[in-house]
Design an enzyme around this catalytic site. Structure first.
Site, PDB file in Angstrom:
ATOM      1  N   TRP A   1       0.848  -1.169  -0.043  1.00 27.69           N
ATOM      2  CA  TRP A   1      -0.058  -0.012  -0.060  1.00 27.69           C
ATOM      3  C   TRP A   1       0.849   1.348   0.027  1.00 27.69           C
ATOM      4  O   TRP A   1       0.451   2.376  -0.201  1.00 27.69           O
ATOM      5  CB  TRP A   1      -0.951  -0.007   1.141  1.00 27.69           C
ATOM      6  CG  TRP A   1      -0.291   0.176   2.517  1.00 27.69           C
ATOM      7  CD1 TRP A   1       0.751  -0.223   3.137  1.00 27.69           C
ATOM      8  CD2 TRP A   1      -0.732   1.038   3.655  1.00 27.69           C
ATOM      9  NE1 TRP A   1       1.072   0.122   4.391  1.00 27.69           N
ATOM     10  CE2 TRP A   1       0.098   1.221   4.726  1.00 27.69           C
ATOM     11  CE3 TRP A   1      -1.927   1.839   3.729  1.00 27.69           C
ATOM     12  CZ2 TRP A   1      -0.221   1.792   5.924  1.00 27.69           C
ATOM     13  CZ3 TRP A   1      -2.128   2.419   4.935  1.00 27.69           C
ATOM     14  CH2 TRP A   1      -1.275   2.422   5.802  1.00 27.69           C
ATOM     15  N   ASP A   2       2.139   1.018   0.167  1.00 30.18           N
ATOM     16  CA  ASP A   2       3.154   2.186   0.179  1.00 30.18           C
ATOM     17  C   ASP A   2       3.022   2.991  -1.200  1.00 30.18           C
ATOM     18  O   ASP A   2       3.164   4.275  -1.076  1.00 30.18           O
ATOM     19  CB  ASP A   2       4.400   1.798   0.116  1.00 30.18           C
ATOM     20  CG  ASP A   2       4.847   0.893   1.503  1.00 30.18           C
ATOM     21  OD1 ASP A   2       3.882   0.065   1.957  1.00 30.18           O
ATOM     22  OD2 ASP A   2       6.029   0.911   2.190  1.00 30.18           O
TER      23      ASP A   2
ATOM     24  N   GLU B   1       1.124  -2.790  12.605  1.00 27.54           N
ATOM     25  CA  GLU B   1       1.219  -4.109  12.455  1.00 27.54           C
ATOM     26  C   GLU B   1       1.729  -4.838  13.748  1.00 27.54           C
ATOM     27  O   GLU B   1       2.108  -5.764  13.968  1.00 27.54           O
ATOM     28  CB  GLU B   1       2.292  -4.481  11.301  1.00 27.54           C
ATOM     29  CG  GLU B   1       1.439  -4.170   9.966  1.00 27.54           C
ATOM     30  CD  GLU B   1       2.428  -4.358   8.856  1.00 27.54           C
ATOM     31  OE1 GLU B   1       3.860  -4.388   9.091  1.00 27.54           O
ATOM     32  OE2 GLU B   1       2.204  -4.172   7.482  1.00 27.54           O
TER      33      GLU B   1
ATOM     34  N   GLN C   1       2.838   2.260  13.613  1.00 27.32           N
ATOM     35  CA  GLN C   1       2.593   3.361  13.206  1.00 27.32           C
ATOM     36  C   GLN C   1       1.194   3.965  13.203  1.00 27.32           C
ATOM     37  O   GLN C   1       0.434   3.131  13.647  1.00 27.32           O
ATOM     38  CB  GLN C   1       2.785   3.057  11.509  1.00 27.32           C
ATOM     39  CG  GLN C   1       1.963   1.958  11.008  1.00 27.32           C
ATOM     40  CD  GLN C   1       2.345   1.232   9.742  1.00 27.32           C
ATOM     41  OE1 GLN C   1       3.441   0.279   9.826  1.00 27.32           O
ATOM     42  NE2 GLN C   1       2.386   1.751   8.798  1.00 27.32           N
TER      43      GLN C   1
END
Ligand code: BGC
Length: 723
Positions: free
Chosen positions: A328-329, A470, A583
């Site tokens: 998805w970066d 994550e 994150q």
């Protein structure tokens, strides 16, 4: 402020600089290893889309024969920084034209002093052309200068041999080599040619050594005389060229009279054109300026300009990290830069997802679902390639189970989000009708089959997922995933309505192809409305996932001082049991869908989640988003701190893993933090505006973007901001 410089040579930073000074042109990427080799180096040249099978991680970008290698023998002694004495050393990557230059004065073990100036670039004007030059001046001796160059079919990829040698030869003054990847059967051809001048008449030999065609050049040089060695390599593959061998040979055959000067000028011009469209000017902060240009440079050298079948890996084409796989970066972090400044490239990248719908359909089917479920990690053909197990870094003999490929499912909505953003900016209805709609509708179909009805709550839920954070896996009702899914289903219904009016025939064909009808659309709308999306609790907080607040409360700073992530300290289970995040997760949701939350709610959640986020050693994707949210809340100091954290990720190697490759998402996030954060650019359906929040010491921020095909210029000066 265009030059990344290395003013002294430190072998401990060898691999970091190899990554940071990577060169490329959107087709090929080459790490900045030394031409003459150095122990411990990681020599790689990767080409977009050229993957081959490897055990465990499924597929890997293939390491190409090294076009930069040179054996330099000076009066009988091999030039190497590992031997002799380094008298002077400077290396510089000029971001403005992509040229890497190294200046060396070296004393050989026998006391011969030579000056060597190396330059090289991957041409942006001709993506198949790679150029290299060395100027050698013996300072206190005279003797033979001998340079050997080759195309080596034996390159491995992390010790796996992925190439099969096909053929080689010498033709029209060039050596050439043909290879094929073992499993994916992609053919590649490389050719090479050299020009040598400056000393006595040059001797050139082209030994056609099996699997290693070579060019050996030599001449006698007097003291103070400069020898010019220019080398041109070309590279084509069967992915874009019918006959890669002729393709690569013809590039060299067509080189101009003064090949270096001509290729240099063409490359420079191509870069100038790029920067005219993409540069972001920051006045008053030299470090931020350089870091932002560095990030843009790395995005530009990774950006496929002519290929819609490839994506950008999380580590671009600059290192082995993540094997070249895309995450998805791309859509959430890197793509906005392209959508706003190079929509043609954004279109290519989004088309990759369209072309890879078969892989996404396969994944959905394997999981027992319908429609298209995009893989968490994607490579050559769009099938799921996330490794299931990886060796435990703490104990190489045991394995860790990786769950992201199974349950980190938000990527399908992230892709839909990026398509809508591109459409909004570009107004490219044709793309939406022909490609975007199919991606969004078929992945909506996946969501409809994936949602779980709970008769007790009379709502739909999504259990057993991983959100952006994550550190927490196997969670239920992750706010980010659920809200994005609801947005996706509503968007799909609205898009289907739009398509019916825009092109009724295309709509009808697409609905038939996907097995979507009016009833499905009505069901999606109902499902979206009935999908549980956690609301605010009495403190105004959105719970990141069901039961998050029951986890052990801890702040990231509780573990300071440290040099590793909270997960490395607590272990996988320990981090999972705590409230510390890898994150931003709820913040990420509020970044993408700000219209759903009030200022007060965003503030309350920012205040709660920020100290619990591992911004220093967690994911490199975090700081830029955190910076943007901080600017929106007026927390200028936090915004700048996180901006600089992202800015330093690869220039300073703050996480210690830059050697694996550039953090592409951090680079894209940095651009977003400058433009959407400090610049405050907001785009509505029919207009755009800026609400700047410049850091106190910035005097000016200027950037361009393309709005509905027209270039827009934003020039923010500090005084204007105060007025
Ligand atoms: C991050 C993911 C990211 C991946 C590739 C992981 O460490 O948590 O969000 O997609 O790296 O960059």
């Amino acid at each position: 402020m265009w030059k990344i410089t290395e003013n002294s040579f430190d072998p401990k930073r060898l691999r970091h600089f190899e990554t940071a000074l990577t060169q490329g042109n959107g087709y090929v990427g080459t790490r900045a290893t030394f031409d003459e080799h150095y122990p411990g180096e990681q020599r790689t040249t990767f080409v977009h889309g050229v993957f081959d099978d490897v055990p465990v991680v499924f597929t890997h970008l293939v390491n190409f024969p090294d076009w930069t290698a040179l054996d330099i023998i000076l009066a009988g002694e091999r030039f190497s920084l590992a031997e002799g004495k380094l008298l002077e050393y400077r290396r510089r990557l000029n971001l403005h034209n992509g040229v890497l230059t190294r200046f060396v004065r070296w004393e050989s073990p026998q006391g011969h002093v030579s000056k060597l100036i190396f330059s090289r670039f991957a041409s942006l004007a001709n993506q198949h052309l790679l150029c290299q030059r060395v100027l050698i001046t013996p300072e206190n001796y005279s003797g033979e200068v001998r340079i050997e160059s080759r195309l080596d079919a034996g390159t491995d990829t992390m010790r796996y041999q992925q190439w099969n040698w096909l053929d080689q030869g010498v033709e029209d003054g060039s050596i050439w080599l043909r290879l094929q990847t073992s499993a994916t059967k992609i053919e590649a051809a490389m050719a090479q040619k050299v020009f040598f001048s400056g000393g006595s008449e040059a001797e050139i030999l082209m030994p056609n050594v099996v699997k290693m065609p070579s060019i050996c050049t030599s001449c006698q040089a007097e003291t103070g005389q400069t020898i010019y060695f220019e080398k041109f390599s070309s590279l084509c593959t069967s992915r874009e060229c019918e006959d890669p061998k002729s393709g690569s040979l013809s590039i060299l055959a067509e080189m101009a009279q003064e090949p270096w000067e001509a290729a240099y000028a063409a490359n420079e011009q191509a870069w100038q054109k790029e920067w005219d469209r993409n540069d972001v000017l920051i006045e008053g902060d030299a470090e931020a300026q350089l870091a932002l240009r560095f990030s843009i440079y790395h995005l530009l050298i990774a950006a496929p300009r002519t290929d819609e079948q490839v994506n950008i890996g999380a580590k671009t084409l600059s290192g082995y990290g993540y094997h070249g796989h895309a995450f998805w970066d791309t859509e959430i972090f890197m793509l906005p830069f392209f959508t706003f400044t190079r929509p043609e490239i954004a279109r290519n990248l989004l088309s990759y997802r369209y072309h890879n719908l078969p892989g996404a359909r396969e994944k959905a089917l394997e999981g027992g679902f319908q429609g298209a479920q995009f893989p968490w990690e994607s490579a050559g053909d769009g099938r799921e390639v996330t490794p299931t197990w990886v060796p435990d870094p703490a104990d190489r003999k045991s394995l860790i189970r990786i769950w992201t490929g199974d349950i980190e499912i938000h990527i399908s909505s992230d892709i839909a989000f990026a398509i809508v953003q591109y459409w909004r900016l570009s107004g490219d209805d044709a793309f939406m009708a022909q490609r975007g709609a199919e991606v969004i509708l078929d992945s909506a179909k996946f969501w409809a089959s994936r949602l779980e009805w709970n008769p007790q709550t009379s709502q739909y839920h999504l259990s057993n997922v991983i959100g952006p954070d994550e550190y927490h896996d196997h969670v239920d009702d992750n706010a980010f995933t659920n809200y994005l899914t609801r947005w996706h289903l509503h968007t799909a219904v609205a898009l289907a309505e739009w398509l019916k009016t825009y092109d009724a025939q295309a709509a009808s064909l697409l609905f038939t192809k996907l097995g979507v009808d009016e009833q499905s659309l009505a069901d999606w709308a109902t499902m979206a409305d009935q999908l549980y999306c956690p609301g605010e609790n009495n403190q105004g907080l959105i719970e990141q996932f069901g039961g998050y607040f029951q986890r052990v409360d801890a702040l990231a700073s509780d573990f300071d001082p440290r040099t590793e992530s909270v997960q490395s300290i607590l272990g996988i289970e320990g981090a999972n049991a705590s409230q510390v995040l890898k994150q931003p997760d709820v913040m990420m949701l509020m970044y993408l869908l700000p219209e759903l939350f009030s200022h007060e709610t965003i503030q309350a959640n920012y205040d709660y989640y920020t100290p619990r986020t591992d911004l220093t050693f967690g994911s490199s994707l975090g700081p830029s988003i955190q910076a943007i949210m901080a600017t929106r809340l007026g927390s200028q100091a936090d915004a700048y701190e996180n901006f600089m954290r992202a800015a330093r990720a690869d220039i300073e190697d703050v996480r210690g893993n830059a050697s694996d490759g550039i953090h592409g998402a951090s680079a894209g996030g940095l651009w977003q933090a400058a433009v959407f954060g400090f610049g405050g650019l907001r785009v509505e359906d029919d207009y755009w505006y800026v609400k700047p929040h410049l850091p106190a010491h910035w005097k000016r921020l200027q950037f361009k973007f393309v709005w509905r095909g027209q270039e827009q210029l934003v020039d923010i000066r500090a005084q204007e901001e105060q007025s």
